[in-house]
Design a protein around this motif. Structure first.
Motif, PDB file in Angstrom:
ATOM      1  N   PRO A 163       0.824  -1.216   0.000  1.00  0.00           N
ATOM      2  CA  PRO A 163       0.000   0.000   0.000  1.00  0.00           C
ATOM      3  C   PRO A 163       0.860   1.270   0.000  1.00  0.00           C
ATOM      4  CG  PRO A 163      -0.669  -1.503   1.750  1.00  0.00           C
ATOM      5  CD  PRO A 163       0.562  -2.062   1.142  1.00  0.00           C
ATOM      6  N   THR A 164       0.222   2.367  -0.307  1.00  0.00           N
ATOM      7  CA  THR A 164       0.916   3.642  -0.463  1.00  0.00           C
ATOM      8  C   THR A 164       1.591   4.108   0.824  1.00  0.00           C
ATOM      9  OG1 THR A 164      -0.759   4.225  -2.092  1.00  0.00           O
ATOM     10  CG2 THR A 164       0.616   6.003  -1.289  1.00  0.00           C
ATOM     11  N   PHE A 165       1.030   3.784   1.989  1.00  0.00           N
ATOM     12  CA  PHE A 165       1.635   4.275   3.225  1.00  0.00           C
ATOM     13  C   PHE A 165       3.046   3.723   3.420  1.00  0.00           C
ATOM     14  CE2 PHE A 165      -0.083   0.301   4.852  1.00  0.00           C
ATOM     15  CZ  PHE A 165       0.867  -0.106   5.772  1.00  0.00           C
ATOM     16  N   MET A 166       3.355   2.582   2.797  1.00  0.00           N
ATOM     17  CA  MET A 166       4.717   2.046   2.905  1.00  0.00           C
ATOM     18  C   MET A 166       5.724   2.970   2.224  1.00  0.00           C
ATOM     19  SD  MET A 166       4.906  -0.636   4.741  1.00  0.00           S
ATOM     20  CE  MET A 166       6.458  -1.364   4.285  1.00  0.00           C
ATOM     21  N   PHE A 167       5.304   3.618   1.153  1.00  0.00           N
ATOM     22  CA  PHE A 167       6.187   4.584   0.502  1.00  0.00           C
ATOM     23  C   PHE A 167       6.433   5.778   1.422  1.00  0.00           C
ATOM     24  CE2 PHE A 167       4.382   2.261  -3.086  1.00  0.00           C
ATOM     25  CZ  PHE A 167       5.541   1.920  -3.776  1.00  0.00           C
ATOM     26  N   GLY A 168       5.427   6.128   2.212  1.00  0.00           N
ATOM     27  CA  GLY A 168       5.593   7.194   3.203  1.00  0.00           C
ATOM     28  C   GLY A 168       6.579   6.804   4.290  1.00  0.00           C
ATOM     29  N   LEU A 169       6.558   5.542   4.709  1.00  0.00           N
ATOM     30  CA  LEU A 169       7.524   5.077   5.707  1.00  0.00           C
ATOM     31  C   LEU A 169       8.954   5.147   5.176  1.00  0.00           C
ATOM     32  CD1 LEU A 169       5.791   1.995   7.373  1.00  0.00           C
ATOM     33  CD2 LEU A 169       6.214   4.244   8.352  1.00  0.00           C
ATOM     34  N   SER A 170       9.107   5.054   3.871  1.00  0.00           N
ATOM     35  CA  SER A 170      10.442   5.164   3.285  1.00  0.00           C
ATOM     36  C   SER A 170      11.040   6.544   3.520  1.00  0.00           C
ATOM     37  CB  SER A 170      10.382   4.884   1.785  1.00  0.00           C
ATOM     38  OG  SER A 170       9.932   3.576   1.561  1.00  0.00           O
ATOM     39  N   MET A 171      10.193   7.529   3.725  1.00  0.00           N
ATOM     40  CA  MET A 171      10.676   8.892   3.981  1.00  0.00           C
ATOM     41  C   MET A 171      11.371   9.011   5.331  1.00  0.00           C
ATOM     42  SD  MET A 171      10.124  10.540   1.358  1.00  0.00           S
ATOM     43  CE  MET A 171       9.326  10.096  -0.143  1.00  0.00           C
ATOM     44  N   LEU A 172      11.256   7.982   6.167  1.00  0.00           N
ATOM     45  CA  LEU A 172      11.945   8.014   7.449  1.00  0.00           C
ATOM     46  C   LEU A 172      13.462   8.049   7.279  1.00  0.00           C
ATOM     47  CD1 LEU A 172       9.856   5.556   9.647  1.00  0.00           C
ATOM     48  CD2 LEU A 172       9.968   8.048   9.793  1.00  0.00           C
ATOM     49  N   MET A 173      13.944   7.588   6.136  1.00  0.00           N
ATOM     50  CA  MET A 173      15.387   7.679   5.889  1.00  0.00           C
ATOM     51  C   MET A 173      15.821   9.141   5.912  1.00  0.00           C
ATOM     52  SD  MET A 173      16.121   4.807   2.958  1.00  0.00           S
ATOM     53  CE  MET A 173      17.786   5.338   2.693  1.00  0.00           C
ATOM     54  N   ALA A 174      15.097   9.981   5.224  1.00  0.00           N
ATOM     55  CA  ALA A 174      15.443  11.399   5.183  1.00  0.00           C
ATOM     56  C   ALA A 174      15.267  12.049   6.544  1.00  0.00           C
ATOM     57  CB  ALA A 174      14.586  12.116   4.135  1.00  0.00           C
ATOM     58  N   VAL A 175      14.221  11.684   7.256  1.00  0.00           N
ATOM     59  CA  VAL A 175      13.978  12.244   8.586  1.00  0.00           C
ATOM     60  C   VAL A 175      15.106  11.850   9.536  1.00  0.00           C
ATOM     61  CG1 VAL A 175      12.418  12.198  10.564  1.00  0.00           C
ATOM     62  CG2 VAL A 175      11.491  12.343   8.260  1.00  0.00           C
ATOM     63  N   GLY A 176      15.520  10.592   9.493  1.00  0.00           N
ATOM     64  CA  GLY A 176      16.626  10.137  10.330  1.00  0.00           C
ATOM     65  C   GLY A 176      17.918  10.842   9.998  1.00  0.00           C
ATOM     66  N   PHE A 177      18.142  11.069   8.718  1.00  0.00           N
ATOM     67  CA  PHE A 177      19.339  11.791   8.290  1.00  0.00           C
ATOM     68  C   PHE A 177      19.329  13.212   8.846  1.00  0.00           C
ATOM     69  CE2 PHE A 177      21.861  14.158   5.151  1.00  0.00           C
ATOM     70  CZ  PHE A 177      23.019  13.408   5.164  1.00  0.00           C
ATOM     71  N   LEU A 178      18.185  13.868   8.814  1.00  0.00           N
ATOM     72  CA  LEU A 178      18.083  15.228   9.341  1.00  0.00           C
ATOM     73  C   LEU A 178      18.257  15.266  10.863  1.00  0.00           C
ATOM     74  CD1 LEU A 178      15.151  16.644   7.190  1.00  0.00           C
ATOM     75  CD2 LEU A 178      17.579  17.229   7.039  1.00  0.00           C
ATOM     76  N   ILE A 179      17.701  14.283  11.562  1.00  0.00           N
ATOM     77  CA  ILE A 179      17.847  14.232  13.020  1.00  0.00           C
ATOM     78  C   ILE A 179      19.314  14.037  13.393  1.00  0.00           C
ATOM     79  CG2 ILE A 179      17.300  12.884  15.088  1.00  0.00           C
ATOM     80  CD1 ILE A 179      14.559  12.307  13.825  1.00  0.00           C
ATOM     81  N   ALA A 180      19.985  13.113  12.723  1.00  0.00           N
ATOM     82  CA  ALA A 180      21.402  12.877  13.005  1.00  0.00           C
ATOM     83  C   ALA A 180      22.235  14.106  12.657  1.00  0.00           C
ATOM     84  CB  ALA A 180      21.901  11.659  12.232  1.00  0.00           C
ATOM     85  N   GLY A 181      21.900  14.776  11.561  1.00  0.00           N
ATOM     86  CA  GLY A 181      22.609  16.004  11.198  1.00  0.00           C
ATOM     87  C   GLY A 181      22.441  17.092  12.242  1.00  0.00           C
ATOM     88  N   ALA A 182      21.239  17.205  12.794  1.00  0.00           N
ATOM     89  CA  ALA A 182      21.007  18.181  13.867  1.00  0.00           C
ATOM     90  C   ALA A 182      21.834  17.834  15.094  1.00  0.00           C
ATOM     91  CB  ALA A 182      19.522  18.225  14.221  1.00  0.00           C
ATOM     92  N   GLY A 183      21.969  16.552  15.399  1.00  0.00           N
ATOM     93  CA  GLY A 183      22.793  16.132  16.522  1.00  0.00           C
ATOM     94  C   GLY A 183      24.264  16.453  16.304  1.00  0.00           C
ATOM     95  N   ILE A 184      24.733  16.272  15.081  1.00  0.00           N
ATOM     96  CA  ILE A 184      26.128  16.601  14.768  1.00  0.00           C
ATOM     97  C   ILE A 184      26.351  18.098  14.893  1.00  0.00           C
ATOM     98  CG2 ILE A 184      27.809  16.672  12.881  1.00  0.00           C
ATOM     99  CD1 ILE A 184      26.700  13.938  12.014  1.00  0.00           C
ATOM    100  N   LEU A 185      25.426  18.889  14.380  1.00  0.00           N
ATOM    101  CA  LEU A 185      25.574  20.347  14.497  1.00  0.00           C
ATOM    102  C   LEU A 185      25.560  20.792  15.952  1.00  0.00           C
ATOM    103  CD1 LEU A 185      23.366  21.615  11.536  1.00  0.00           C
ATOM    104  CD2 LEU A 185      25.859  21.556  11.690  1.00  0.00           C
ATOM    105  N   ARG A 186      24.719  20.159  16.767  1.00  0.00           N
ATOM    106  CA  ARG A 186      24.666  20.504  18.186  1.00  0.00           C
ATOM    107  C   ARG A 186      25.980  20.135  18.878  1.00  0.00           C
ATOM    108  NH1 ARG A 186      20.078  18.652  22.507  1.00  0.00           N
ATOM    109  NH2 ARG A 186      20.866  19.915  24.215  1.00  0.00           N
ATOM    110  N   SER A 187      26.548  19.004  18.511  1.00  0.00           N
ATOM    111  CA  SER A 187      27.813  18.567  19.083  1.00  0.00           C
ATOM    112  C   SER A 187      28.949  19.508  18.675  1.00  0.00           C
ATOM    113  CB  SER A 187      28.113  17.142  18.616  1.00  0.00           C
ATOM    114  OG  SER A 187      29.331  16.695  19.115  1.00  0.00           O
TER     115      SER A 187
END
Length: 87
Positions: free
Chosen positions: A46-70
């Protein structure tokens, strides 16, 4: 200064980096699960699985924010250690 830091102490941004890595891998797994039926010629998920794939980008942004904070915390520490240094 280094002798006062605990080897297992979490610095600023470490939790964000860990959370970002976990979210990224969940998104990567969702991407593999979503793409597999397309490559195998079976019925797509189903289409919502394609939405879950966007978690890759979200995780990348969260980790990037952590690196910038560090990095920002490291710069603050360096500025406090050398008060006469220019920024």
């Amino acid at each position: 200064m280094r002798d006062k830091t605990q080897p297992n102490s979490a610095g600023p941004g470490d939790r964000l980096i860990r959370a970002g890595v976990i979210v990224f891998f969940v998104g990567a797994l969702a991407t593999l699960v979503t793409v597999a039926p397309l490559l195998l010629g079976t019925k797509p998920f189903p289409t919502f699985m394609f939405g879950l794939s966007m978690l890759m980008a979200v995780g990348f942004l969260i980790a990037g924010a952590g690196i910038l904070r560090s990095v920002a915390a490291g710069r603050r520490q360096a500025g406090e250690a050398a008060p006469g240094a220019s920024r």
